[in-house]
Design a protein around this motif. Sequence first.
Motif, mmCIF file in Angstrom:
data_model
loop_
_atom_site.group_PDB
_atom_site.id
_atom_site.type_symbol
_atom_site.label_atom_id
_atom_site.label_comp_id
_atom_site.label_asym_id
_atom_site.label_seq_id
_atom_site.Cartn_x
_atom_site.Cartn_y
_atom_site.Cartn_z
ATOM 1 N N ALA A 1 0.858 -1.182 0.000
ATOM 2 C CA ALA A 1 0.000 0.000 0.000
ATOM 3 C C ALA A 1 0.896 1.234 0.000
ATOM 4 C CB ALA A 1 -0.901 -0.011 1.228
ATOM 5 N N ALA A 2 0.335 2.342 -0.464
ATOM 6 C CA ALA A 2 1.082 3.599 -0.442
ATOM 7 C C ALA A 2 1.142 4.112 0.997
ATOM 8 C CB ALA A 2 0.408 4.628 -1.332
ATOM 9 N N HIS A 3 2.296 4.594 1.407
ATOM 10 C CA HIS A 3 2.472 5.104 2.764
ATOM 11 C C HIS A 3 2.871 6.562 2.722
ATOM 12 C CE1 HIS A 3 2.159 1.162 4.713
ATOM 13 N NE2 HIS A 3 2.753 0.692 3.629
ATOM 14 N N GLY A 4 2.480 7.290 3.751
ATOM 15 C CA GLY A 4 2.834 8.706 3.823
ATOM 16 C C GLY A 4 1.724 9.613 3.344
ATOM 17 N N LEU A 5 0.518 9.082 3.264
ATOM 18 C CA LEU A 5 -0.604 9.860 2.760
ATOM 19 C C LEU A 5 -1.692 9.927 3.819
ATOM 20 C CD1 LEU A 5 -0.933 8.326 -0.806
ATOM 21 C CD2 LEU A 5 -0.072 10.593 -0.243
ATOM 22 N N GLU A 6 -2.558 10.908 3.665
ATOM 23 C CA GLU A 6 -3.794 10.930 4.448
ATOM 24 C C GLU A 6 -4.891 10.320 3.599
ATOM 25 O OE1 GLU A 6 -3.230 14.834 7.319
ATOM 26 O OE2 GLU A 6 -4.670 14.875 5.684
ATOM 27 N N GLY A 7 -5.585 9.374 4.188
ATOM 28 C CA GLY A 7 -6.489 8.582 3.364
ATOM 29 C C GLY A 7 -5.648 7.499 2.737
ATOM 30 N N GLY A 8 -6.111 6.941 1.693
ATOM 31 C CA GLY A 8 -5.339 5.863 1.085
ATOM 32 C C GLY A 8 -6.017 4.535 1.260
ATOM 33 N N ASP A 9 -6.434 4.260 2.521
ATOM 34 C CA ASP A 9 -7.304 3.108 2.731
ATOM 35 C C ASP A 9 -6.699 1.819 2.190
ATOM 36 O OD1 ASP A 9 -10.646 2.049 1.826
ATOM 37 O OD2 ASP A 9 -9.587 1.945 3.743
ATOM 38 N N GLY A 10 -5.397 1.666 2.366
ATOM 39 C CA GLY A 10 -4.781 0.424 1.931
ATOM 40 C C GLY A 10 -4.686 0.283 0.430
ATOM 41 N N CYS A 11 -4.632 1.410 -0.311
ATOM 42 C CA CYS A 11 -4.523 1.342 -1.763
ATOM 43 C C CYS A 11 -3.094 1.600 -2.215
ATOM 44 C CB CYS A 11 -5.418 2.404 -2.406
ATOM 45 S SG CYS A 11 -7.172 2.138 -2.138
ATOM 46 N N THR A 12 -2.798 1.168 -3.442
ATOM 47 C CA THR A 12 -1.533 1.566 -4.059
ATOM 48 C C THR A 12 -1.715 2.959 -4.648
ATOM 49 O OG1 THR A 12 -2.115 0.766 -6.260
ATOM 50 C CG2 THR A 12 -1.147 -0.829 -4.742
ATOM 51 N N LEU A 13 -0.621 3.559 -5.094
ATOM 52 C CA LEU A 13 -0.734 4.748 -5.923
ATOM 53 C C LEU A 13 -1.215 4.311 -7.306
ATOM 54 C CD1 LEU A 13 2.636 6.603 -5.216
ATOM 55 C CD2 LEU A 13 0.397 7.059 -4.217
ATOM 56 N N ALA A 14 -1.897 5.230 -8.001
ATOM 57 C CA ALA A 14 -2.104 5.012 -9.429
ATOM 58 C C ALA A 14 -0.773 5.330 -10.083
ATOM 59 C CB ALA A 14 -3.192 5.916 -9.958
ATOM 60 N N LEU A 15 -0.223 4.381 -10.815
ATOM 61 C CA LEU A 15 1.070 4.664 -11.445
ATOM 62 C C LEU A 15 1.316 3.716 -12.600
ATOM 63 C CD1 LEU A 15 3.101 2.196 -10.495
ATOM 64 C CD2 LEU A 15 3.485 3.600 -8.508
ATOM 65 N N ARG A 16 2.322 4.094 -13.393
ATOM 66 C CA ARG A 16 2.826 3.209 -14.443
ATOM 67 C C ARG A 16 4.335 3.217 -14.321
ATOM 68 N NH1 ARG A 16 0.230 7.003 -18.415
ATOM 69 N NH2 ARG A 16 -2.014 6.684 -18.172
ATOM 70 N N VAL A 17 4.916 2.057 -14.465
ATOM 71 C CA VAL A 17 6.372 1.930 -14.436
ATOM 72 C C VAL A 17 6.816 1.451 -15.805
ATOM 73 C CG1 VAL A 17 8.309 0.682 -13.434
ATOM 74 C CG2 VAL A 17 6.427 1.431 -11.972
#
Lengths: 865, 457
Positions: free
Chosen positions: B262-278
Motif C-alpha cells: 500500500a502507499a504510505h505517507g498519505l492521508e487517506g489511502g485506505d490500503g490502496c496503491t498509488l495510481a502509477l505506471r512503471v
Amino acid sequence: MTQPRVVAVIPVMGHPVLLDDAIASAAALLDEGTLAGIVAVDDGCRFDETRAALAAWAALLGPDRMAVLHQPNRGLSAARNAGIAAAMAGAPDAIFLLDADNRLARGAGRAFAALLEAHPEADWFYPAFDFFGQDAHYATDQVPSPLMHMLVNHSEAGSLIRARVFAGGVRFDETLREGYEDWDFFLSAQRVGFSGRPAGRPLLEYRKRPSSMLAGSHDLDAQLRRQIARKHRWLFSAQSALTREHEAFPRFAFVGLGEVALGTDPSQLREIGADAFEAMVLRHAAAPLRHHAPAMTVLGATGLTDRLREAGLLHGLLWAVERRLLAAPELAAVAVRCEGAGEQVGLGQAEGWDGGGTADLLVLPLATLIAAARGGDGALREALNAGDPSGDATLRALAAEGGAERLTLTLPGGGGGEDDARPGAGALLSALARSRFRSALDTAWDWRAPGGAWPRTRAHDAPRLTASGGPVLPLLRGAGGGLDIAFTVSIFDQGGVEKVARAVAREFAVEGHRCHLVVTGGRPARLEHGARPPEFATISFLSDPSAADWAGAEYLGTAETSWGNPEERAALEGLLRPMDVVVNAHSPATHKVAGALRRGGTLMVDHQHVLEVSDYGRAYGPPILTLAYEHAYDAVATCSQGMADWLAAHGVPAEKLIPVVNAPGYPMTGAEVADALALRRDPGAGAPLSVLYLGRLDEQKGIDRVAAIFSRLSEAGRGMALTLAGRAVVNADRPIGPLSPETRLPGPLSTPAALTAAFTAADILVLPSRYEGLPLVVLEAQRLGCVPVVTDVGAVAEAVRGGETGILVPEEGCVDSMVAAILRLDSDRGALAALSRDAAARARDWTVATSGLRAWIAEKAHNRR
Amino acid sequence: MLRSRGESHDKTPPKAVTPPLRVLAADGIDLAAAAAALPGLEVVPAAQAGGDGRARLCLVAPGADADAQAALEAAGLGHLPRVVWNGDPAALVAGMGARLEAALADAGAARRSAALLRREQEALNRRFKALEGLAWALGGPQASLALDWPPGPATATVPEGSATLRQALPVDVSGLAAVDLLLPELTPEEAGEVVVAIEDSEGHLHPLALAATSVERADGWLRFAAETPLPVDPQDGVLLAEGLPEGTIIGLGHPVPDPDFAAHGLEGGDGCTLALRVWKGITGTAGSMAPTAPAVAGLVHERLLPADLPRPALIARPRAARDHVATDFWAKENAVLVHPSTAGPVCARLARVPVAGVQRASAVVHAAHPRSGVLGFAMGFAAPGQATSDNWQQFLGPWTYLAPGSWGEVHAPPQPSAARMGRSCDLLLATCVAGEATNESAWALFRAFRLSRSAPE
C-alpha cells in the motif's frame, strides 16, 4: 557504523579458473574495506592449476588478507569446516561461505555491514537466488519458518553467518557428500536455537549451469530428503509439524456468523473477523509465496461442528475429507450429510455430488475460494454475480466445473435440524467475488520466479512428510502432558474385543492419558446410547470396505485383507501418526502400517484375544497374523497367559509378551458390586434355580448346545428358570435349534444395568463354547456371584478354577456334563452358595490386569521423549 | 632444468618444456665454478649474451659492479638485477625467493584482471544481446510497461509536514526508465518542486526527473524519468516522492490486501496503491523517456487538424510483417491512424503539407483502444520527397510510449534553417508496438499537429 569483520571462506574443488572470479569478487570487497579476509581451502583438487591460482592470489593479496589451506579430498563439508576453523581463529564477526564457482555481488560488502547492524537478533542472512549463466532470479522465503524449511531449503550456503553460530558448535556434516549439506547445516543451527532471515538485497551471484552438484543432488532428492528427515526428527515429527502448522499455517478456517476461527486442531481454534479472513485469502491469491491462507474452509449447519467436536468425531471427519481432497485435488467441494441410524456412528464412502440437496457440512478447498475471488467462469460467475442466497446455484456450478463429493456421516439424531451449509458457502464465495481487493489479483506481486520458495499453502505438506505423504489427523498434543494412545479395532459392536479395548483405555485415561478409538473395518460403530464412550477423546473411521474383507494373501492359512495400496497405507499412517502409542486390537489394516509407524517413533502394541477354530478344527485368526507382523510391534499384549504361551511357542520373543488378563467387561464400583450382591437371593432358600446363557447366538459359543442343555433341564422337571439372552452377530443365518417353551428370550443385553440385573438374578451361567479366549461374560458373572458352568477351552481355566469359582467340563460330551453339574448344584445348594461366594470374592479388575502394560508403556514413552 | 639431483617431493614440478633459469656471469667470474655451484641453472658469459631476453640476472665479481653495469647497458640488458657473486649460492636464494614471490603476485594480478574482464564481458554480452534486438527492430527502441495500476475511485492527500511518500514496487527495478504518477491538480511550478527517486534494496537512490512534456499534456499524469534505464542488478525497489505541497491530491490505484504494497505517507489511502505506471527500457541504452521540445523564442505556431492535411500514405512497413498494417484518415475521429506491426515500426507520410519554412513539428498522439498493447509514436518532417522508404528513420524524433487509452506528445527533431524546407514539407508519422504485445486493436492515432516557423521580421 563500525565496520564488522567478515571473512569469506571459499572451498575449492575442480574450478581453477572460475575460482579467480570468486576471489576477485571478494578481493574487490577487501579493497573497499568491507571484507576482512579470505580463507581458501583446496580440497585436494586434482588440478595443479588450482594450487597455482591460490598461490598467485595469496602472493598478490598477502598473508594478512588471504590464507590458503590444502587438505586431501574430504568433501565440500569438510573443506568448509576447515575454512571455518581457520577463519574463526581470527575472531570475525561473521563468515560468508562462497563457493568457488560463484561470485559476491558488487554491493555485498556494504550489505554485510548494513544487515549485521540492522538485525542484531538474526544469526544468518540468506540471499535470494540470483543466477548468472542460466540467468534467472528465484524468490526465497521472505518469512522463514521451520515448517516450510522441512519442505525446501531457503538458505543457500552462500549466506552471511554470524560467528556465534559457529561458536555454538554448528558445523557442516562431513558424512553428507552428495548434496543438501547446507540444508542440514541450517536445520542443525535451528535445532540449537539459531534463526536466519532473508537478506533482502543482493549478496551472491550464483553460477547456474545445466549440470552442477545441485542439479545432481536433485536426482538423489528423495534419498537425501529421507536422510535429512531421519537426522532431524526434532522437526520431522508429526507433533512438531502439527504444532508449527497450527501456530503459523492453520489448516482449517471455520466460518460462522461474522467470525472465522482458524487452527489445525479443531478443538484449539482462534478467532479472526470475516474481513480479516477475506484479506487473508486475497493476500494469498495475489502473492502465494509470501502469504498463507487455510487449505480448507469449513461451513456447517448451526451448532453441528460443536456437536461433532463434543462427540469426538470432528478430527476424524476432517481427516477423511482431507484424504478425499488429497486423492482428487480438482474437487471443488466436499459435503457431509448426517443421517440418523439408532445408536450407530460411522462414516461412509465418498460418492459424487451434484451440489444439490442439503449439506450439513461443507468443506471448500482454498482453490475454490480463489476461483470465486477471481470471479469464476460461466455458470459460477453468473451465480456469484446474482448473489444466490440459497447457495444452490453456486454449489451446482462448482460441482459441474471441478467435481464435488459427499460423505455420509451416521450420527444419532442425524444432522439435528433443517439447516443447510450451502447458503453460508454461497454468501462467502459471493463476498470474495465482490472483494475490494479483487483487482490486486491482476498484478504479479512477485517478480522473482518461485524456486527457492514454495507457496505458503504447501505448509500442509510438511506434516504429511511424517506419514509417507498421507493426510495427518489434525490432533495436537493435549495440555495435560499425557500420552495419546490409539486403539484400533476392525469393528466396534459391543463384542469382547471392543469391551476390552474400552476397559484398557479407561485405565489409561485414569492415568491422565488421552485415548482415541479408530475403527478400520469400514462399518459403523454401535455405541451405547449412541454416545461417545467417555474413555475415548476422539473416534475416527477408516471407511475402506477392503480393510476387513479377508480377501488378501494368506499367512499360515489365515487370510489378510486385500486393503493396503500405497495411498491407503499412507492414509492410515497419517491417521495414526500423531499418536504416541497404538494398541491394535484385531485390526488387520493396522498391521500393514505398523512397521512404518514404529520406524517413525510410535510405540506399537498388538493386543490378541482369541484364536479361532474352523469347522474342521483348524486354528486360524488374528494371532496367526500377529506371527506375521511380530517384528513391526514393540510388544504383544494378550488376553490370557495361555495366549501368551501360545504366541511364545510360535516364535514371539518372550520379552515382547505382556499378558493383560481379562477382567469383567464393564466397570462397576465396589459399592455397586456390593449392592448387587446384596440383591442376590440366597441359593439355600430353595427357590428353583435360574440358569442364564448370555452372549452371541452362534456356533462358536455352542448355542446349539445351549438349546440342548435347556431342553434337558426343562425335561428334568425342576421348574428352573431358563434365560437365553443375546443375538446372532456371526453366523446369523444358522438356526439355533428347538428351545424349551419356558425359555425366556429377552434379546440382546448390552447396557451395564441390564447385564447386572441378569447376572444378579441368575444362579448359574452356562457357556458351552467350542473355542474361546478368556470370555468376559464369565468374569462378569463371577463378579456378581453367578456361578459359571463352562467348557474348558481356550483360557477359560484362567478365569474358572473348577470346583472353587465355577465348574469346568471337558468340551467332549459337554452337554451331558453340564446338565449333570447343574442338577447336582440344584440338589446341593450349599455347594452352589460356596461357589457363588468364592467366585465373587476372587473377581478380577482391570487396574491390576493392565498394570504391566501401563508400566511398560510409561518406561518406553519416557525414554523416547 | 630445475630438477634437483636428489629425491623430489615437489607435487607440482615444472613442466617438461620449462627451460632452466639463465644467469649471466660478468667478466671476472669463474664460469665453471659458478656453473658447478649452481646446478640446475644455466650460466653463460655476459659478454656472449648480447641482448639475450632469457637472462634473468647477472653475477658480478666483487668490486666490479660498475663495469658490469656498463657492459650490460651496452648490451641492452641494463635492467637485469646484479648479484655480487662470492661463490656461495646462498647469495642468490633471497633474491630469487623474492622474485618468485613477486612473480606469483604478478600472476595473481593477471588472474584478477582476467576475472574482472570476464565479469565485464558477461555484462556486455547481456547488453549486446538486448541491443541486437534493438537493431533487428530497425532502430525502433524497445520499452515496456512493467507495471500499470490504473486509477481507482479513491484519492488521497499529502499530509502536513515534509512527508515522504513511499510505494513499494513489485517489479525488478533493474532497467527502470520512468514512472508516471497521477497528480491532477499540481501546477507546473509545483510539479517542478517534486522530487522523485527509486530507492533500491541496497539503499541507493536513483533520481527521476520530471518530464516537462507530461506537464504540458495536462491530463494529470506526470512522468518522472531516469537519465538512462537504471543500470543496477535485478533487485527490489521503492518509489519515494517528496516536495509535494500539503493537501495535494494524488491518484490512487486499487486496494491491496498486503499492507507492504500500500502507499504510505498519505492521508487517506485506505490500503490502496498509488495510481502509477512503471516503464522499463534496455539497460545501458541512452535515451530518456522524457523527450522534450526545448522552447525557442520567436516562432509562430500553426495548429492543424488531420482534416486539414493531406491524406496519409505508407512509406515503410517491416519486411517480415504478416499482421495488419495500415494508415488511414478517420473522419469521425478527425485523426490519422498509423496501425503498427509487431514485426517493427511502420511509417506513414503526409505529403506536401502546405506550410512554409517549418522548423519544428509536434503532434498530439493517442493510444485510442483500451485493450491495445503499449504503443510507440514518433514523428519527423522533411523537405518534400526527401524521406523515402530507405531513409525515413533518420528524420524521426524520440519515441513516446503510451499505455492503452492514454494521450501524449511527440516531437520531431528541429530544423535550424527555415530555408531548407521550402514552401511545404512532408510529415512523417511512425508507430510501433512496444514489448511483446500483439498489434490487435493498435489504434495509434495522431490527433493534432503543431508546425512552427520563424516569425516574420
